[in-house]
Design a protein around this motif. Structure first.
Motif, PDB file in Angstrom:
ATOM      1  N   ASN A 268       0.804  -1.339  -0.116  1.00 28.59           N
ATOM      2  CA  ASN A 268      -0.086  -0.021  -0.029  1.00 28.59           C
ATOM      3  C   ASN A 268       0.826   1.408   0.061  1.00 28.59           C
ATOM      4  O   ASN A 268       0.617   2.293  -0.602  1.00 28.59           O
ATOM      5  CB  ASN A 268      -1.088   0.020   1.191  1.00 28.59           C
ATOM      6  N   TYR A 271       2.338   1.833  -3.421  1.00 30.99           N
ATOM      7  CA  TYR A 271       0.936   2.213  -4.356  1.00 30.99           C
ATOM      8  C   TYR A 271       0.932   3.754  -4.914  1.00 30.99           C
ATOM      9  O   TYR A 271       0.590   3.954  -5.634  1.00 30.99           O
ATOM     10  CB  TYR A 271      -0.403   1.716  -4.058  1.00 30.99           C
ATOM     11  N   ASP A 331      -9.897   1.198   0.755  1.00 27.06           N
ATOM     12  CA  ASP A 331      -8.922   0.627  -0.476  1.00 27.06           C
ATOM     13  C   ASP A 331      -7.973   1.867  -0.726  1.00 27.06           C
ATOM     14  O   ASP A 331      -8.288   2.882  -0.822  1.00 27.06           O
ATOM     15  CB  ASP A 331      -9.835   0.472  -1.666  1.00 27.06           C
ATOM     16  N   ARG A 333      -6.665   2.485  -3.178  1.00 25.15           N
ATOM     17  CA  ARG A 333      -6.830   3.027  -4.693  1.00 25.15           C
ATOM     18  C   ARG A 333      -7.524   4.125  -4.367  1.00 25.15           C
ATOM     19  O   ARG A 333      -7.619   4.981  -5.409  1.00 25.15           O
ATOM     20  CB  ARG A 333      -7.323   2.076  -5.442  1.00 25.15           C
ATOM     21  N   LYS A 334      -8.288   4.541  -3.529  1.00 27.59           N
ATOM     22  CA  LYS A 334      -9.330   5.554  -3.500  1.00 27.59           C
ATOM     23  C   LYS A 334      -8.474   6.690  -3.150  1.00 27.59           C
ATOM     24  O   LYS A 334      -8.958   7.969  -3.343  1.00 27.59           O
ATOM     25  CB  LYS A 334     -10.444   5.154  -2.367  1.00 27.59           C
ATOM     26  N   VAL A 336      -5.983   7.273  -4.766  1.00 30.99           N
ATOM     27  CA  VAL A 336      -5.144   8.069  -6.119  1.00 30.99           C
ATOM     28  C   VAL A 336      -6.248   9.280  -6.545  1.00 30.99           C
ATOM     29  O   VAL A 336      -5.643   9.959  -7.554  1.00 30.99           O
ATOM     30  CB  VAL A 336      -5.223   6.651  -6.800  1.00 30.99           C
ATOM     31  N   THR A 359      -6.608  12.953 -10.824  1.00 26.41           N
ATOM     32  CA  THR A 359      -5.846  11.935 -10.338  1.00 26.41           C
ATOM     33  C   THR A 359      -4.522  12.187  -9.876  1.00 26.41           C
ATOM     34  O   THR A 359      -3.873  13.496 -10.178  1.00 26.41           O
ATOM     35  CB  THR A 359      -5.701  10.826 -11.481  1.00 26.41           C
ATOM     36  N   LYS A 361      -2.385   9.356  -9.847  1.00 20.21           N
ATOM     37  CA  LYS A 361      -1.754   8.157 -10.092  1.00 20.21           C
ATOM     38  C   LYS A 361      -0.156   8.185 -10.603  1.00 20.21           C
ATOM     39  O   LYS A 361       0.628   7.455 -10.243  1.00 20.21           O
ATOM     40  CB  LYS A 361      -2.549   7.182 -10.831  1.00 20.21           C
ATOM     41  N   ARG A 410      -4.682  -4.627  -2.087  1.00 21.46           N
ATOM     42  CA  ARG A 410      -5.265  -3.009  -2.023  1.00 21.46           C
ATOM     43  C   ARG A 410      -5.989  -2.465  -0.815  1.00 21.46           C
ATOM     44  O   ARG A 410      -6.157  -1.489  -0.575  1.00 21.46           O
ATOM     45  CB  ARG A 410      -5.923  -2.985  -3.456  1.00 21.46           C
ATOM     46  N   GLU A 435      -8.303  -0.678 -11.097  1.00 21.95           N
ATOM     47  CA  GLU A 435      -6.833  -0.959 -10.901  1.00 21.95           C
ATOM     48  C   GLU A 435      -6.016  -0.316 -12.423  1.00 21.95           C
ATOM     49  O   GLU A 435      -4.827  -0.263 -12.178  1.00 21.95           O
ATOM     50  CB  GLU A 435      -6.860  -2.554 -10.921  1.00 21.95           C
TER      51      GLU A 435
END
Length: 498
Positions: A268, A271, A331, A333-334, A336, A359, A361, A410, A435
């Motif tokens: 994590n 990420y 998560d 990814r949230k 990002v 974003t 990312k 994740r 993803e």
């Protein structure tokens, strides 16, 4: 110096000169020149040492500018095009105009557009260079393991190039269906005459043969020096992608699992901020960007990221708000995306605007330079291919286990899925959308899944997006063949339905 270039005419494939580009750092204008037959192929393929330079030149083409087009920075151009044509990638402003027409679904249906010229010429140039390596490397002096490694890469490049093209210019592949519609012309050697377009079925047959041959060669090849080089894992990953597209789910699951076997998932902590560096443990294939080969404003990061360009300053890219809402709060990814557009700690291009759902990312550690490593394949994709393929082939318990490996990495609060049937597949596809956001898959996925374009109810801006609904199977899912190709082949290469 000159290199191969499709140049929107039927290829008169001469000698491999990508090596010269890589070693001498020729000007970008060389990419606009026609092929040359003046340098003897015997020089390039006299030894495996020389041939290594040729394959390295192909790697360099993956992040070179094409046709003096600012939006066509090698493979990054295709990646952005495939996202703006989809539903999950949101343009928040017109900025300097790049990708606006593509976002509106106009350019790829214009036979004279730059998007068609690029996607046609770029992949055929790679294919032409691959052909020369494939057809000449056996006669080079040097270790057999090196020959296998070089030839395996060239075969993988050729398969990948045709795979990219047939999905754009041909109809969707349907397992057990009629795949006799036109794909693209198969060129496997030096040719001086125009050749009619092959069927979609014929193109996929050649793609699979090349990948099978590459995998066999890589099994007895020297090791790769860097992630920029294709190896057996890349070839297996491509085989998994192709099989998924052809609805051959047993094959897709098998090769996806094998491709990811030696790669760890990100933590994590990794990420956030690790998508622009080849040090990322998930990367199976990508470009490690050399600092002495700048990409300026044709870089991927001049459009998606925190590098300060006119485009990123006025058009920070955002996620579809409906998709964002599906991500669990626990998560990683949230994190990002910023749903408010007001988080001052969120990276933004210098002097750039902030927009909801923007974003971070693809955040460069040095935002003053557009150079950044660029990924083309990573382990997470292989988990998702394997899970989807298992679910579609009736192995739901195994599919849930594979999905669990990725999802709990994740999201620590994720629990083993209880979904079945269509609901399980939908969960896997949602995971895939989140993803792989921004990595160049969405148009391809919508087409292979026979889904419509649906941008309704989200944060797409009507004046920018224009097109909100395109039915599945509509003729607009096929790119038009560049008009220059049709003209120069005197109609031997025919157009898609207008």
């Amino acid at each position: 110096m000159k290199i191969f270039n499709r140049k929107l005419q039927y290829p008169i494939l001469g000698t491999v000169l990508t090596a010269v580009l890589f070693l001498s750092g020729c000007k970008k204008e060389a990419l606009q020149k026609d092929p040359s037959d003046k340098i003897n192929t015997e020089v390039v393929f006299a030894s495996t040492e020389n041939a290594y330079s040729a394959i390295n030149g192909m790697h360099r083409l993956m992040y070179s500018q094409w046709y003096s087009n600012q939006a066509a920075g090698g493979q990054s151009g295709n990646m952005i095009y495939m996202e703006v044509l989809g539903d999950d990638f949101v343009m928040t402003g017109a900025a300097n105009g790049w990708f606006n027409s593509e976002y509106k679904w106009i350019s790829h249906r214009d036979a004279n557009s730059s998007i068609n010229q690029y996607n046609y010429g770029f992949y055929y140039a790679l294919i032409g260079n691959a052909n020369q390596i494939i057809n000449n490397i056996d006669g080079a002096t040097g270790p057999e393991e090196d020959k296998n490694f070089i030839k395996g890469q060239a075969l993988s490049y050729r398969a990948w190039g045709y795979y990219q093209m047939v999905q754009l210019f041909g109809k969707r592949y349907v397992k057990g269906g009629n795949n006799s519609g036109l794909g693209v012309s198969l060129i496997l050697d030096k040719s001086t005459t125009a050749v009619e377009r092959n069927t979609v079925e014929e193109v996929y047959t050649q793609i699979n043969k090349d990948l099978d041959d590459a995998i066999a060669l890589f099994a007895n090849a020297s090791g790769r020096p860097d992630v920029s080089h294709l190896n057996i894992d890349v070839a297996k990953g491509l085989k998994a992608r192709v099989a998924l597209t052809q609805q051959d789910y047993v094959t897709a699951a098998k090769f996806a699992k094998e491709a990811r076997a030696d790669y760890d998932l990100m933590t994590n902590a990794q990420y956030i901020g690790s998508f622009t560096t080849a040090a990322n443990p998930e990367w199976i294939w990508g470009i490690r960007h050399r600092e002495d080969q700048p990409t300026y404003f044709y870089s991927y990061y001049a459009y998606v990221g925190n590098f300060s360009s006119t485009n990123t300053r006025g058009n920070p890219k955002a996620i579809n708000s409906l998709l964002y809402d599906k991500i669990s709060d626990t998560d990683v990814r949230k994190r990002v995306w910023d749903p408010t557009g007001a988080d001052k700690t969120f990276p933004v291009a210098a002097s750039g605007v902030r927009m909801p759902y923007m974003t971070r990312k693809f955040t460069l550690s040095n935002p003053g330079n557009s150079n950044g490593d660029l990924m083309f394949m990573r382990a997470a994709e292989m988990y998702l291919i394997e899970a989807e393929a298992l679910a579609r082939s009736g192995s739901e318990a195994a599919a849930k286990d594979v999905l669990m490996e990725l999802a709990e990495n994740r999201d620590p609060d994720y629990v083993l899925s209880t979904n079945t049937g269509a609901s399980l597949i939908e969960e896997i596809l949602t995971q895939r959308r989140v993803e792989l956001w921004g990595e160049g898959f969405r148009f391809y996925d919508l087409k292979r899944l026979n889904l419509p374009l649906d941008r309704n109810g989200a944060n797409h801006i009507a004046s920018l997006a224009v097109e909100f609904s395109i039915p599945a199977g509509d003729k607009r899912w096929e790119f038009l063949i560049p008009q220059g190709e049709i003209d120069r082949t005197l109609g031997v290469v025919v157009q898609n339905p207008l």
